[in-house]
Design a protein around this motif. Structure first.
Motif, short mmCIF file in Angstrom:
data_model
loop_
_atom_site.label_atom_id
_atom_site.label_comp_id
_atom_site.label_asym_id
_atom_site.label_seq_id
_atom_site.Cartn_x
_atom_site.Cartn_y
_atom_site.Cartn_z
N PHE A 136 0.82 -1.21 0.00
CA PHE A 136 0.00 0.00 0.00
C PHE A 136 0.85 1.27 0.00
O PHE A 136 0.34 2.35 0.28
N GLU A 137 2.15 1.12 -0.31
CA GLU A 137 3.06 2.25 -0.52
C GLU A 137 3.09 3.19 0.68
O GLU A 137 3.03 4.41 0.54
N LEU A 138 3.18 2.59 1.86
CA LEU A 138 3.20 3.36 3.10
C LEU A 138 4.63 3.51 3.59
O LEU A 138 5.45 2.61 3.44
N ALA A 139 4.90 4.65 4.21
CA ALA A 139 6.23 4.89 4.77
C ALA A 139 6.41 4.01 6.00
O ALA A 139 5.60 4.05 6.94
N MET A 140 7.47 3.21 6.02
CA MET A 140 7.69 2.27 7.12
C MET A 140 8.33 2.95 8.32
O MET A 140 8.03 2.62 9.46
N ARG A 141 9.24 3.89 8.07
CA ARG A 141 9.98 4.52 9.16
C ARG A 141 9.16 5.66 9.76
O ARG A 141 8.44 6.37 9.07
N GLY A 142 9.30 5.82 11.07
CA GLY A 142 8.65 6.92 11.76
C GLY A 142 9.64 8.00 12.13
O GLY A 142 10.85 7.86 11.95
N HIS A 143 9.12 9.09 12.64
CA HIS A 143 10.00 10.19 13.05
C HIS A 143 10.87 9.77 14.23
O HIS A 143 12.05 10.13 14.31
N ASP A 144 10.32 9.02 15.14
CA ASP A 144 11.05 8.59 16.33
C ASP A 144 10.54 7.20 16.69
O ASP A 144 9.37 7.05 17.08
N GLU A 145 11.38 6.17 16.56
CA GLU A 145 10.95 4.79 16.75
C GLU A 145 11.28 4.24 18.13
O GLU A 145 11.29 3.03 18.33
N ARG A 146 11.55 5.10 19.07
CA ARG A 146 11.78 4.63 20.43
C ARG A 146 10.47 4.14 21.06
O ARG A 146 9.38 4.47 20.60
N GLU A 147 10.61 3.35 22.13
CA GLU A 147 9.43 2.78 22.77
C GLU A 147 8.49 3.85 23.28
O GLU A 147 7.27 3.69 23.27
N SER A 148 9.04 4.95 23.75
CA SER A 148 8.22 6.01 24.33
C SER A 148 7.71 7.01 23.30
O SER A 148 7.05 7.98 23.66
N SER A 149 8.00 6.78 22.03
CA SER A 149 7.64 7.75 21.00
C SER A 149 6.14 7.73 20.73
O SER A 149 5.48 6.68 20.77
N ASP A 150 5.61 8.90 20.41
CA ASP A 150 4.20 9.01 20.02
C ASP A 150 4.00 8.79 18.52
O ASP A 150 2.87 8.64 18.06
N ASN A 151 5.10 8.84 17.76
CA ASN A 151 5.02 8.66 16.31
C ASN A 151 6.09 7.68 15.85
O ASN A 151 7.07 8.05 15.21
#
Length: 757
Positions: A212-227
């Motif tokens: 579905f051509e979605l971005a896999m990486r997030g802005h912040d991939e830490r456990e406590s991240s909101d995104n």
């Protein structure tokens, strides 16, 4: 005197004695030299697994490395010259040894020097209980050979020796059957099951993002991240319904599987699995064609897309995306070198004749007859004939028909102004939405379906647009420039000549749209294109014949209740008629020229159903000559016979295209009867008529490599593009996840366990 004589005799005896000793030592040295030469000769002639070598150097005295070597070599299978005269009644014949016995009995070996047969395991592990006829003297009785083999196979000694040979260099059976060993293996496999289950769920998340051509990486991939990103969100969602995955994410210390490194490795493995499937299909396909096109991505890098077209084992036409290739510059040498490098991996040596076509968009760098890409590719693959994309041909036809007449060129320029006027201001758009309730599509000089949408929208909402522009012109909420532009559009919509051209192209454009959509079908072939073009030319002729009735026609005004305003007339009616006829004539002339089948495409006329009656009266020998010249692998004489039979059979005339005729022949098991016709049909179907699939790949490229992801690596881009474009193929591989896991586990030594024992 007497004493002196005795001393002389004694000295002679001593000299003779030393001479005899010297001769003796010389003879010994010669013998040793001969023995060493004989030993070396035997070693060269007789390999270590031969019967003679095993006799001279017994297996029990050899080192473990030498024993393993003998085991890997297996039984020696020399030529056995046994000729045994036999008499049965009045019949006399000679029995000879058949080498098929070596294949039937894996333990059987022979000695070429003695012309006898032996048991390989029994020679290696012979003892006091061994049958000497199979270890020492050998078997030479061919008459009773079969019975003696069966008897020897049933013996306990032979079975024990076979087990010893099989277990040589391996863990002993006792160790394998040990409870501790079996428990360790079971625990290992249970851990592998758990790890593979977790990794399979992670692979499903990667596939979902890619499809579905979605971005896999997030802005912040830490456990406590909101995104943390879509990928991590999917993993957490699956973990909420999968207890094993949740425990793994909470407790994993060696391998968690959510890092960017693991993502890239999994994408590489998925890309490799899908490419392997494509290459497998290409290997089994009879013919292959390529489509290629180049564009610039969001990071201003030149990207060349490669698409493969072929017929799969289920007789379906496939157009498979293979990869994007990053180029330094878009010149013929660079593009051709990149294509040829990929083709060498797709079509290994000996399969170059399978490449029968190459299709490009018609740019000079691609279609150049002497230095273009198609010429450079055809120099290596002589049967790879070039096809100019017919969708681009249609664009060229419409450009030619509208650019050389100033009035028509001005008309389409004015059409582009409608959308441009409203896109400059939200206030203008608000009035448009309120009064017309329909947005105006933008026009394009290369995409004629965009122009068709613009023409149809203005035609259908012309009166609403007039009221909309009048409202804007009379409103105090807009500045003077906006009021002037709105007044100009009102005058344009009330102009008689503009309305006439609007009415004319409203009748032409639907037929252009139909042809444009037909040219973008994946399973269209040259025969289908020929029929579609003939139908298009007939419709254009009908419009041309109706031009006199369009002049002065008030149909284009639409259903207006109040009296129609007085129209401005800039062209006389006879001038309008001549221009309309000129437009239709130009479209038909250029369509006939550009869509005419020439060179290798003439072969399509041999199997065009509506020409069968004509071919029945007069066989198309010239087209056949051109076809065989373009494709030398075809048998001319047999093809002519098969085509004559097809022309005489009325049932084949109902087939609407090459694909339909091909499927009829295959469904009725006639591929052997019409072998050369099937080959020709395969060529016609495989030859691409358009590069529409390349354009679809570019659309995927624009969705994947966006401004926010402009630093994406090429391998990751290709993997995500493959998962998106070929998602149906990925779903069709039932063991896709297992294949990916196998490749992932074999990439390098991993601390986590993914391979069974």
């Amino acid at each position: 005197m007497i004493g002196g004589a005795r001393n002389c005799e004694l000295q002679k005896c001593l000299c003779c004695h030393h001479s005899d000793q010297l001769n003796f030592f010389v003879d010994v040295l010669h013998n040793l030299r001969g023995m060493m030469a004989a030993i070396l000769t035997v070693a060269e002639v007789n390999p270590p697994n031969s019967v003679i070598s095993l006799r001279n150097y017994p297996f029990a005295r050899r080192t473990m490395a030498e024993r393993i070597q003998v085991k890997e070599l297996g039984p020696d299978k020399p030529e056995i010259n046994i000729a045994q005269p036999t008499k049965e009644g009045t019949r006399k014949y000679i029995r000879t040894f058949n080498r098929s016995w070596f294949e039937r009995k894996s333990w059987l070996t022979g000695c070429g020097a003695t012309s006898a047969l032996f048991c390989f395991p029994c020679i290696l592990f012979k003892n006091d209980k061994s049958d000497t006829t199979w270890t020492e003297s050998g078997q030479t009785d061919l008459k009773h050979l079969s019975e003696r083999m069966k008897k020897h196979e049933r013996s306990r000694v032979h079975m024990e020796n076979c087990v010893k040979l099989a277990m040589l260099g391996r863990v002993s059976i006792a160790t394998q059957l040990d409870d501790g060993h079996r428990i360790a293996i079971r625990r290992h496999n249970e851990e592998v099951d758990k790890n593979r289950h977790v990794l399979s769920k992670i692979i499903d998340c990667v596939k979902f993002c890619g499809a579905f051509e979605l971005a896999m990486r997030g802005h912040d991939e830490r456990e406590s991240s909101d995104n943390p990103g879509i990928f991590r969100g999917l993993v957490d969602l699956l973990a909420s319904i999968d207890q094993d995955l949740r425990q793994h994410l909470d407790n994993a210390t060696v391998f968690k599987g959510t890092s960017k490194t693991v993502q890239n490795e999994l994408l590489d493995c998925m890309l490799a699995v899908l490419k392997e499937r494509i290459i497998e299909e290409v290997t089994t396909a009879r013919y292959v064609a390529i489509q290629a096109d180049e564009t610039t991505d969001v990071s201003t890098h030149c990207q060349l897309v490669l698409v493969l077209r072929y017929i799969d084992n289920e007789h379906n036409v496939q157009e498979r995306f293979f990869e994007f290739m990053k180029l330094e510059r878009a010149c013929a040498d660079v593009i051709s070198d990149a294509l040829l490098e990929r083709l060498r991996t797709i079509l290994p040596e000996g399969q170059g004749g399978k490449l029968i076509a190459q299709a490009y968009d018609g740019a000079a760098v691609m279609r150049g007859a002497t230095g273009g890409v198609q010429r450079k590719v055809q120099d290596i693959y002589p049967t790879a004939h070039y096809t100019h994309c017919y969708a681009h041909q249609l664009n060229l036809v419409m450009q030619k028909a509208t650019s050389h007449i100033p009035q028509i060129s001005h008309f389409f320029s004015d059409m582009g102004g409608f959308a441009s006027f409203f896109t400059k201001s939200t206030k203008r758009t608000a009035v448009l939405d309120e009064m017309v309730a329909h947005r105006l599509p933008s026009a394009s000089s290369t995409r004629w379906n965009f122009n068709s949408r613009a023409v149809n929208t203005v035609y259908e909402h012309k009166d609403d647009l007039v009221r909309c522009f009048q409202t804007i012109r009379n409103s105090d909420a807009f500045d003077g420039q906006t009021n002037r532009e709105a007044g100009g559009f009102v005058r344009m919509l009330e102009d008689d000549s503009f309305c006439f051209f609007l009415n004319l192209f409203h009748k032409i454009m639907p037929h252009v749209d139909i042809l444009y959509s037909q040219l973008q079908r994946r399973n269209c072939d040259s025969i289908y294109i020929g029929g579609a073009m003939q139908a298009f030319i007939r419709r254009m002729q009908n419009i041309r014949d109706a031009v006199p009735f369009l002049v002065g026609d008030e149909e284009y005004r639409g259903p207006v209740q109040e009296p129609a305003p007085k129209r401005r007339r800039t062209l006389e009616e006879d001038r309008q008629q001549r221009l309309a006829e000129e437009v239709c004539d130009t479209i038909m002339t250029h369509a006939t020229e550009r869509f005419a089948f020439t060179k290798h495409l003439v072969s399509a006329t041999l199997l065009q159903g509506d020409l069968f009656q004509q071919h029945r009266r007069k066989f198309p020998d010239r087209a056949l000559e051109t076809t065989v010249e373009a494709y030398p692998s075809l048998d001319k004489a047999r093809l002519k016979t098969e085509l004559s039979l097809i022309y005489d059979n009325e049932e084949f005339q109902n087939c609407s295209g090459a694909l339909a005729l091909y499927q009829v022949l295959m469904a009725n098991n006639l591929q052997d009867t019409f072998a050369e016709t099937v080959s020709l049909l395969n060529i016609l179907i495989t030859t691409p008529m358009t590069t529409a699939e390349s354009e679809r790949c570019f659309s995927t490229l624009n969705r994947i490599k966006t401004f926010l992801r402009n630093t994406m690596a090429q391998d990751r881009l290709n993997a995500l593009a493959m998962l998106s474009i070929e998602k149906k193929m990925a779903r069709g591989i039932h063991d896709f996840n297992s294949r990916v896991i196998e490749k992932f586990a074999s990439q390098k030594d991993r601390r986590a366990k993914f391979l069974y024992k």
